[in-house]
Design a protein around this motif. Structure first.
Motif, mmCIF file in Angstrom:
data_model
loop_
_atom_site.group_PDB
_atom_site.id
_atom_site.type_symbol
_atom_site.label_atom_id
_atom_site.label_comp_id
_atom_site.label_asym_id
_atom_site.label_seq_id
_atom_site.Cartn_x
_atom_site.Cartn_y
_atom_site.Cartn_z
ATOM 1 N N LYS A 1 12.680 -13.556 14.454
ATOM 2 C CA LYS A 1 13.820 -13.813 13.562
ATOM 3 C C LYS A 1 15.156 -13.824 14.292
ATOM 4 O O LYS A 1 16.198 -13.520 13.695
ATOM 5 N N ASP B 1 9.286 -15.531 12.263
ATOM 6 C CA ASP B 1 8.810 -14.156 12.416
ATOM 7 C C ASP B 1 7.431 -14.177 13.058
ATOM 8 O O ASP B 1 6.683 -15.156 12.943
ATOM 9 N N ARG C 1 13.790 -21.579 6.941
ATOM 10 C CA ARG C 1 13.580 -20.247 6.409
ATOM 11 C C ARG C 1 13.453 -19.278 7.577
ATOM 12 O O ARG C 1 12.684 -19.507 8.513
ATOM 13 N N THR C 2 14.184 -18.192 7.500
ATOM 14 C CA THR C 2 14.139 -17.205 8.577
ATOM 15 C C THR C 2 12.733 -16.663 8.775
ATOM 16 O O THR C 2 12.298 -16.405 9.900
ATOM 17 N N GLU C 3 11.983 -16.519 7.695
ATOM 18 C CA GLU C 3 10.636 -15.958 7.799
ATOM 19 C C GLU C 3 9.710 -16.840 8.634
ATOM 20 O O GLU C 3 8.690 -16.370 9.155
ATOM 21 N N ASP C 4 10.048 -18.130 8.783
ATOM 22 C CA ASP C 4 9.217 -19.014 9.598
ATOM 23 C C ASP C 4 9.348 -18.714 11.086
ATOM 24 O O ASP C 4 8.592 -19.268 11.897
ATOM 25 N N ARG D 1 19.334 -11.905 9.221
ATOM 26 C CA ARG D 1 18.902 -11.193 8.008
ATOM 27 C C ARG D 1 18.946 -12.077 6.763
ATOM 28 O O ARG D 1 18.363 -11.729 5.741
ATOM 29 N N ASP D 2 19.665 -13.184 6.819
ATOM 30 C CA ASP D 2 19.730 -14.081 5.672
ATOM 31 C C ASP D 2 18.425 -14.856 5.540
ATOM 32 O O ASP D 2 17.794 -15.219 6.540
ATOM 33 N N GLU D 3 18.017 -15.135 4.310
ATOM 34 C CA GLU D 3 16.803 -15.920 4.093
ATOM 35 C C GLU D 3 16.932 -17.314 4.689
ATOM 36 O O GLU D 3 15.975 -17.862 5.239
ATOM 37 N N ASP D 4 18.109 -17.890 4.581
ATOM 38 C CA ASP D 4 18.404 -19.188 5.184
ATOM 39 C C ASP D 4 19.182 -18.935 6.467
ATOM 40 O O ASP D 4 20.299 -18.400 6.421
ATOM 41 N N PRO D 5 18.632 -19.256 7.641
ATOM 42 C CA PRO D 5 19.321 -18.936 8.898
ATOM 43 C C PRO D 5 20.679 -19.608 9.031
ATOM 44 O O PRO D 5 21.520 -19.155 9.809
ATOM 45 N N HIS E 1 23.651 -17.337 8.557
ATOM 46 C CA HIS E 1 23.909 -16.299 9.545
ATOM 47 C C HIS E 1 25.233 -16.565 10.261
ATOM 48 O O HIS E 1 25.568 -17.703 10.585
#
Length: 360
Positions: free
Chosen positions: A312, A16, A11-14, A226-230, A233
């Motif tokens: 990210k 950040d 997850r991209t948020e991980d 920017r994608d939720e799943d890197p 990208h």
């Protein structure tokens, strides 16, 4: 044999994190080798300095350095009364350059633009591309283009380095590494910005050798995921070269049990682009779009010298793949608590590869 447990989702948020603005370095340490260095080993962290690097490495270790040279790639241009900004991104050969364009909607294929500040320098639009990019033909005279860039171009500092006006002579010097030889990058391989003649002499005395590779860093290095799943990208391609002499030296060192230390993520990506499954590297020259995420099995480098990367970003994901996601999350939290300076002009870290639990 039991099946391997499923890998947790990426997850991209991980990747950040919150960074106080005051920790974004606006100028390099002076001297450059006075920067701090966070050492990240599988068994813990240590606060050191860049000048400690020779003692942190072993005689016989091989540093792999990127000898690209940053060009003054930001140009202002006109098509009639319309003003545009061109950021050269990648040479395609024969005078063709792929570039990012501000006000790209004003351009059509076949348009000729005049470069401001460089009388007689023009470029023809060959192709419009997605994402505000275009392909320009500057003509076959590369010497004339190089002269025009020196006359009219600006060093393309990253957007997080703030200047009241355009970058000056000090930035032109600060944003170039001691290894810079081959023009073509639009961003510096920033891990190499820490090196000085004094540090190189100490490394030589310690018996640590170095070999060059080339990767011309593109503007896409600053693009966030920017994608939720890197994995969704789309990474940019960059031109790189693994010279035959460097490949031979790396293979000889590895066969003798000596360690390979990549200086910067660009050197690491070049190594992985040139590597076979058994970890040997072959001479290579061309584009690479290698995208390294947690779970990647590294084949060549034992350690990585690198700066602190953007939230990210693909580079933060790369260093997490190299040293472990949980470990890097802890390292970055420590660096923020201890006031390390981040990004291009900031402090460095020395990461030792962790081949287990890379996704943890």
């Amino acid at each position: 044999m039991p099946e391997a447990p499923p890998q947790p989702p990426l997850r991209t948020e991980d990747f950040d994190f919150a960074l106080p603005e005051g920790l974004i370095a606006q100028a390099p340490a002076r001297p450059r080798d006075a920067a701090r260095l966070l050492v990240v080993r599988p068994d813990g962290l240590a606060d050191r300095g860049v000048l400690d690097l020779p003692g942190l490495l072993q005689p016989g270790d091989v540093l792999v350095v990127n000898d690209t040279r940053v060009i003054p790639a930001r140009l202002k241009a006109r098509r009639g009364e319309a003003r545009i900004e061109i950021m050269l991104n990648r040479a395609e050969g024969g005078g063709l350059w792929q570039a990012l364009v501000r006000n790209a909607r004003r351009l059509r294929v076949g348009d000729v633009v005049e470069i401001e500040g460089a009388p007689g320098c023009t470029a023809r639009v060959v192709e419009r591309q997605d994402g505000g990019s275009a392909l320009f033909d500057f003509g076959p005279d590369q010497a004339a283009l190089a002269a025009a860039l020196e006359q009219a171009g600006e060093i393309p500092l990253p957007p997080y380095i703030q200047r009241d006006s355009k970058p000056g002579a000090e930035d032109a010097a600060d944003y170039q590494t001691i290894f810079a030889r081959h023009p073509g990058a639009v961003a510096a391989p920033t891990a190499s910005l820490h090196f000085t003649d004094q540090l190189l002499a100490a490394l030589d005395e310690r018996g640590i050798t170095r070999v060059p590779v080339t990767l011309h860093v593109g503007a896409g290095t600053f693009l966030p995921v920017r994608d939720e799943d890197p994995r969704a990208h789309r990474i940019h391609q960059e031109w790189c070269e693994m010279p035959a002499a460097s490949a031979a030296a790396i293979n000889t060192a590895r066969a003798a049990g000596r360690r390979i230390v990549a200086v910067g993520t660009t050197a690491l990506r070049t190594l992985e682009s040139a590597a076979a499954e058994d970890g040997t590297v072959a001479p290579f020259r061309g584009l690479t779009g290698i995208y390294i995420l947690p779970g990647h099995r590294f084949r060549v480098a034992d350690a990585l010298l690198t700066n602190f990367h953007l939230p990210k970003s693909t580079l933060l994901m790369l260093v997490s793949a190299f040293a472990g996601t949980r470990r890097m999350r802890g390292a970055y939290a420590h660096a923020i608590r201890e006031g390390y300076r981040f990004f291009s002009y900031g402090d460095g870290s020395l990461l030792f590869r962790c081949d287990q639990d890379l996704s943890e």
